[in-house]
Design an enzyme around this catalytic site. Structure first.
Site, mmCIF file in Angstrom:
data_model
loop_
_atom_site.group_PDB
_atom_site.id
_atom_site.type_symbol
_atom_site.label_atom_id
_atom_site.label_comp_id
_atom_site.label_asym_id
_atom_site.label_seq_id
_atom_site.Cartn_x
_atom_site.Cartn_y
_atom_site.Cartn_z
ATOM 1 N N LYS A 164 0.836 -1.193 0.000
ATOM 2 C CA LYS A 164 0.000 0.000 0.000
ATOM 3 C C LYS A 164 0.870 1.242 0.000
ATOM 4 C CE LYS A 164 0.598 2.004 3.411
ATOM 5 N NZ LYS A 164 1.825 2.580 4.070
ATOM 6 N N TYR A 252 -4.559 4.095 6.214
ATOM 7 C CA TYR A 252 -5.059 3.126 7.201
ATOM 8 C C TYR A 252 -6.429 3.560 7.724
ATOM 9 C CZ TYR A 252 -0.386 1.052 7.428
ATOM 10 O OH TYR A 252 0.796 0.434 7.114
HETATM 11 P P1 NDP Z 1 12.327 1.738 2.556
HETATM 12 O O1 NDP Z 1 12.839 3.027 2.048
HETATM 13 O O2 NDP Z 1 12.814 1.288 3.873
HETATM 14 O O3 NDP Z 1 12.592 0.590 1.500
HETATM 15 C C1 NDP Z 1 12.325 0.767 0.133
HETATM 16 C C2 NDP Z 1 13.369 -0.003 -0.667
HETATM 17 O O4 NDP Z 1 13.049 0.161 -2.046
HETATM 18 C C3 NDP Z 1 14.790 0.512 -0.531
HETATM 19 O O5 NDP Z 1 15.474 -0.006 0.572
HETATM 20 C C4 NDP Z 1 15.410 0.047 -1.819
HETATM 21 O O6 NDP Z 1 15.759 -1.316 -1.670
HETATM 22 C C5 NDP Z 1 14.253 0.078 -2.803
HETATM 23 N N1 NDP Z 1 14.307 1.218 -3.727
HETATM 24 C C6 NDP Z 1 14.338 1.095 -5.073
HETATM 25 N N2 NDP Z 1 14.384 2.293 -5.636
HETATM 26 C C7 NDP Z 1 14.405 3.197 -4.644
HETATM 27 C C8 NDP Z 1 14.482 4.616 -4.624
HETATM 28 N N3 NDP Z 1 14.515 5.340 -5.755
HETATM 29 N N4 NDP Z 1 14.511 5.235 -3.440
HETATM 30 C C9 NDP Z 1 14.445 4.531 -2.303
HETATM 31 N N5 NDP Z 1 14.376 3.175 -2.263
HETATM 32 C C10 NDP Z 1 14.368 2.514 -3.431
HETATM 33 O O7 NDP Z 1 10.729 1.862 2.562
HETATM 34 P P2 NDP Z 1 9.671 0.940 3.320
HETATM 35 O O8 NDP Z 1 10.179 -0.444 3.372
HETATM 36 O O9 NDP Z 1 9.282 1.579 4.582
HETATM 37 O O10 NDP Z 1 8.398 1.068 2.345
HETATM 38 C C11 NDP Z 1 8.344 0.375 1.096
HETATM 39 C C12 NDP Z 1 6.875 0.204 0.689
HETATM 40 O O11 NDP Z 1 6.227 -0.575 1.682
HETATM 41 C C13 NDP Z 1 6.078 1.485 0.587
HETATM 42 O O12 NDP Z 1 5.157 1.387 -0.461
HETATM 43 C C14 NDP Z 1 5.348 1.586 1.906
HETATM 44 O O13 NDP Z 1 4.140 2.303 1.821
HETATM 45 C C15 NDP Z 1 5.099 0.130 2.196
HETATM 46 N N6 NDP Z 1 5.021 -0.141 3.631
HETATM 47 C C16 NDP Z 1 3.956 -0.845 4.100
HETATM 48 C C17 NDP Z 1 3.833 -1.114 5.427
HETATM 49 C C18 NDP Z 1 2.666 -1.901 5.923
HETATM 50 O O14 NDP Z 1 2.481 -1.974 7.131
HETATM 51 N N7 NDP Z 1 1.887 -2.522 5.055
HETATM 52 C C19 NDP Z 1 4.806 -0.628 6.400
HETATM 53 C C20 NDP Z 1 5.928 0.062 5.817
HETATM 54 C C21 NDP Z 1 6.007 0.297 4.480
HETATM 55 P P3 NDP Z 1 17.098 -1.918 -2.302
HETATM 56 O O15 NDP Z 1 18.212 -1.175 -1.619
HETATM 57 O O16 NDP Z 1 17.014 -3.349 -1.959
HETATM 58 O O17 NDP Z 1 17.051 -1.651 -3.770
#
Ligand code: NDP
Length: 414
Positions: A164, A252
């Site tokens: 989401k 949410y």
């Molecule tokens: P993070 O920033 O911690 O992780 C995102 C990952 O995406 C990065 O670590 C990176 O992984 C990859 N990535 C690829 N391109 C980019 C870019 N241009 N900039 C930044 N990161 C990039 O975010 P979250 O894990 O917190 O969130 C990711 C998704 O999950 C979102 O859509 C968020 O809304 C959702 N989410 C849902 C939750 C829930 O409870 N359902 C809780 C938290 C988040 P790599 O280094 O491996 O390429």
């Protein structure tokens, strides 16, 4: 005042406090190491740096004959919540990792027993089509990348779980849904709360009549923002996030309100507060909205990127109220049923849950639905309805006028 015993209250509150501190510190991503290890979680492998923060890594058990997921984007949510949750899955397993940082993927792959041949980058991602171990792709990337990777995954012949908010706008959502239909594959949105037993209990209470007719819903979701942490940096960048507190946290409240009432709003109004810090210049720091329902119910909500963590839900009916606080946490959400008489109020925390359950249940749900031929709990159409409402709320905030959301029953389109 209350009819519950004080010892019950102390026990429940105490447990919530311990796990809540762990959850909050994991979310904050920095200071939780000591707390996590004092509660028995292993130390992270060396060399993974500040982000992601892998303090809940666990080895997988039996990998055989389970539905294989490729996890795309190894950030905070993937590493801290989803990867460890496979250990408690009955039907799902981790099969592949996709990352822009192949060294990070290797380190996590070593930890979880994923071989080099199942590690992908964003550039060679499409080769996943030839990976027979991967049944579904779980997209945990910044919001602006959800549509593209969903469509690429369907082209690769895989099912999709997408985080989401589903995408930046309804047009992207529709393209994702269409791509899934064309591929004959399932699309599910990562609404983990739909797998939280506390949420189930709350929905049952809301619809049972015990609080009378639901009249007013209040939802508040918020968190502090650390602009030095990469997990917040893309959230502060409109081209990557699509919006601010509403997209990330307000969703949410929107989804929860619709879920509790089993009804969609017909009109929204909203106000975006002026930013109190320049870091929020691209996105909504704090937003408030009102959603009007045909039944006469009204939901008012707030979301903020600049408050101490909050996750609250209150459903006020004609004969009582149902409260959740925290409502959408990773651990230990609570629901209370409150009836006000002349002078007495009672409140009963009904449940606490074990850590990881909602994540494992969500991961298991997709293979169960596919095997049984039943509809997933959170379809693409469900995700698209929330994105459309978010767009309408932004439109209402920018125009200063109510915006109609009476666009018919989206469920009929499924
Ligand atoms: P993070 O920033 O911690 O992780 C995102 C990952 O995406 C990065 O670590 C990176 O992984 C990859 N990535 C690829 N391109 C980019 C870019 N241009 N900039 C930044 N990161 C990039 O975010 P979250 O894990 O917190 O969130 C990711 C998704 O999950 C979102 O859509 C968020 O809304 C959702 N989410 C849902 C939750 C829930 O409870 N359902 C809780 C938290 C988040 P790599 O280094 O491996 O390429």
């Amino acid at each position: 005042m209350g009819s519950h015993s004080s010892s019950d209250k102390v026990t429940n509150t105490g447990r919530r406090h311990i796990i809540g501190a762990l959850g909050a510190s994991i979310l904050a991503g920095g200071a939780s190491q000591a707390v996590a290890q004092s509660l028995g979680f292993p130390a992270p492998p060396a060399g993974l740096g500040k982000r992601p923060y892998p303090n809940l890594l666990r080895p997988l058990s039996d990998k055989k004959r389970k539905f294989g997921y490729a996890i795309v984007g190894l950030g905070k949510y993937a590493v801290n919540q989803i990867l460890p949750a496979f250990a408690e899955c009955e039907h799902a397993r981790l099969a592949a990792l996709v990352s822009g940082d192949i060294e990070k993927a290797r380190r996590l792959g070593n930890h979880y027993g994923i071989e080099e041949s199942h590690l992908y980058t964003y550039d060679n991602f499409d080769k996943i089509a030839q990976d027979p171990d991967v049944d579904a792709v779980y997209i945990i990337l910044p919001n602006s990348l959800h549509a593209d990777f969903t469509i690429r995954s369907f082209r690769a012949g895989k099912h999709v779980m997408c985080e989401k908010p589903m995408a930046l706008n309804a047009e992207e959502c529709q393209r994702m849904i269409d791509a899934g239909k064309k591929a004959g594959k399932e699309l599910m949105i990562g609404y983990r709360c739909h797998f939280d037993p506390i949420t189930h209990k709350a929905v049952a209470l809301a619809r049972s009549g015990v609080i009378g007719t639901p009249q007013i819903i209040t939802t508040d979701n918020g968190d502090n923002t650390d602009p030095t942490d990469p997990t917040y940096q893309w959230r502060l960048t409109r081209s990557l996030s699509g919006g601010g507190a509403l997209m990330d946290l307000g969703i949410y409240g929107i989804n929860g309100s619709r879920y509790m009432l089993n009804e969609d709003p017909v009109e929204v109004q909203a106000t975006i507060m002026p930013p109190t810090d320049p870091m929020f210049r691209q996105i909504d720091e704090t937003i408030v909205w009102i959603m009007r329902y045909r039944s006469g119910a009204v939901a008012h909500g707030s979301a903020s990127f600049n408050v101490n963590a909050m996750s609250r839900f209150n459903l006020q009916g004609t004969k009582g109220s149902m409260r959740m606080d925290p409502a959408t946490s990773y651990w230990c959400n609570t629901v209370s049923l409150c009836k006000t008489g002349d002078t007495q109020t009672w409140s009963t925390p009904m449940f606490t849950i074990n850590e990881l359950n909602q994540f494992s249940a969500q991961l298991d749900h997709l293979p169960i639905s596919i095997a049984n031929g039943t509809r997933v709990a959170a379809t693409g159409e469900e995700g698209m309805q929330d994105v459309r409402l978010i767009q309408a709320i932004y439109k209402a905030a920018h125009s200063g006028r109510p915006v109609s959301t009476d666009w018919g029953d989206w469920r009929k389109t499924i």
